[in-house]
Design a protein around this motif. Structure first.
Motif: not given
Length: 424
Positions: A108-121, A276-281
């Motif tokens: 959803l965030l990708t389709l909506a134009g959030d280019r920072r999705v998945g970034g740390d900050e 899924v290491n993102c679950l620890a971040r």
């Protein structure tokens, strides 16, 4: 033009075609329920095929959005929609189980134009794309760990393994006690010779032999027992030791053969975290929730999570386990009632698979999906779509349907749906 709501189901880590029940029963049951509540539109189901979960999360999201685009384009072409990007006839609700819910949110965030999705900050783009295509009406997670996996999944799993090991050792101990006998009235006793303490205790534990110098029967030869030892007793000690060793070996073999069954829940949870290491971040998880909340504010996109919570069966199992461990501790002379040494580490409160949001974390709508049949968090998580394993299946179905209907029925898109009369 009559419009279509497409329910897109996305399985989670190690999931597949049967994630949502045999032959995807849950998806079809949910479709029927929503179709009855929203008669102005057609409701269809698309189940995302099995995908490779060993790759990067961003790659999984990219593959899913490409697949979704193909599905919607085919439907818009078939409907002969004049301008699908401006006024689409198809709206989508992305429905993900476990990690599938994170794939859905990032899509959803990708389709909506959030280019920072998945970034740390970073923060959301100032303006999101209201004309996203395909158009996503809402994102619904089923037991998705948007804020990580609850510590109780590991803690209770460890306690369960401790309880199983304690019970196995108690069985072996009880068997060997039956072989060796209990301590005599004379305490640990002593024996002549320079044997070690363990040997003295083992010999003393044997039943006392009759006080006689010879034993003669029709099938035996005289045996001297004047020193408390004799070939007969030595043979009995050796034989009992062999039997006890064999029993221990048999128990160990049985435990090894059941290793996959005993550790299934534990291995599943830890491998989930490992992959899924993102679950620890935590910062990434919280950022995703903030972005989803902002997407809801700007685009009026629905967002929710139905998370599993243990019910009656887990409470009964916990009482049974505690009673058994207290009994084992008392029998073993461990002070009685001590239970598992992990007890103090177990988190208090309701037992859930997911970490729950606090008042400071914007996270959409979260509702508990109680499972009165599951005895641990992992099993509740994996069996939530199976009516045979989840007595609260119909409640789960109702809550999911109500949430999607609420996101849809008040929209102008739904109100504008109608059957176009055919000109003659």
């Amino acid at each position: 033009m009559r419009r279509t709501l497409l329910l897109c189901f996305i399985h989670g880590f190690k999931g597949g075609a049967d994630t949502f029940g045999a032959r995807s029963q849950f998806s079809q049951d949910l479709r029927r329920r929503i179709a009855q509540a929203l008669p102005n539109i057609d409701v269809r189901v698309a189940v995302y095929p099995t995908y490779e979960t060993r790759g990067d999360l961003a790659a999984c999201v990219a593959r899913f959005t490409e697949w979704l685009l193909e599905q919607v384009i085919d439907m818009e072409v078939a409907a002969r929609t004049p301008s699908p990007t401006v006024d689409p006839s198809v709206h989508c609700v992305l429905i993900g189980h476990s990690m599938g819910g994170i794939v859905a949110a990032d899509a959803l965030l990708t389709l909506a134009g959030d280019r920072r999705v998945g970034g740390d900050e970073g923060t959301l783009a100032d303006e999101l794309n209201a004309l996203m295509f395909p158009y996503v009406q809402g994102v619904l997670g089923f037991d998705t760990p948007y804020l990580g996996i609850a510590p109780g999944v590991v803690a209770h799993g460890a306690e369960g393994q401790y309880a199983a090991a304690t019970a196995a050792l108690a069985q072996i101990s009880g068997f060997t006690d039956a072989l060796w006998g209990s301590k005599g009235k004379g305490g640990e006793g002593s024996s002549s010779g320079g044997g070690g303490g363990a040997a003295k205790k083992s010999v003393a534990a044997l039943p006392a032999a009759p006080e006689r110098t010879t034993a003669t029967t029709a099938t035996s030869t005289p045996v001297s027992t004047s020193s408390g030892w004799g070939w007969g007793k030595i043979a009995m000690v050796a034989g009992a030791g062999a039997i006890a060793s064999g029993a221990a070996m048999a128990a160990a073999t049985a435990a090894y053969q059941r290793r996959e069954q005993l550790t299934e829940g534990w291995t599943w949870a830890t491998s989930h975290l490992e992959f899924v290491n993102c679950l620890a971040r935590g910062e990434v998880l919280r950022a995703r929730m903030a972005r989803m909340t902002e997407a809801g504010r700007q685009l009026n996109v629905g967002f929710g999570n139905l998370y599993t919570q243990l019910g009656k069966a887990a409470a009964a199992e916990a009482q049974k386990r505690n009673a058994a461990m207290m009994k084992d501790s008392s029998t073993a002379g461990g002070g009685g009632g001590q239970g598992s040494p992990l007890r103090a580490l177990l988190p208090a409160g309701e037992r859930t698979f997911c970490n729950l949001p606090s008042g400071q974390t914007p996270a959409g709508v979260w509702r508990p999906a109680v499972n009165d049949g599951a005895t641990d968090e992992t099993w509740a998580h994996m069996s939530m779509f199976d009516p045979a394993q989840n007595p609260n299946y119909n409640t789960l179905l109702r809550d999911a349907g109500d949430m999607i209907v609420q996101w849809t029925e008040g929209s102008a898109w739904y109100a504008g749906s109608h059957v176009t009369s055919v000109a003659h």
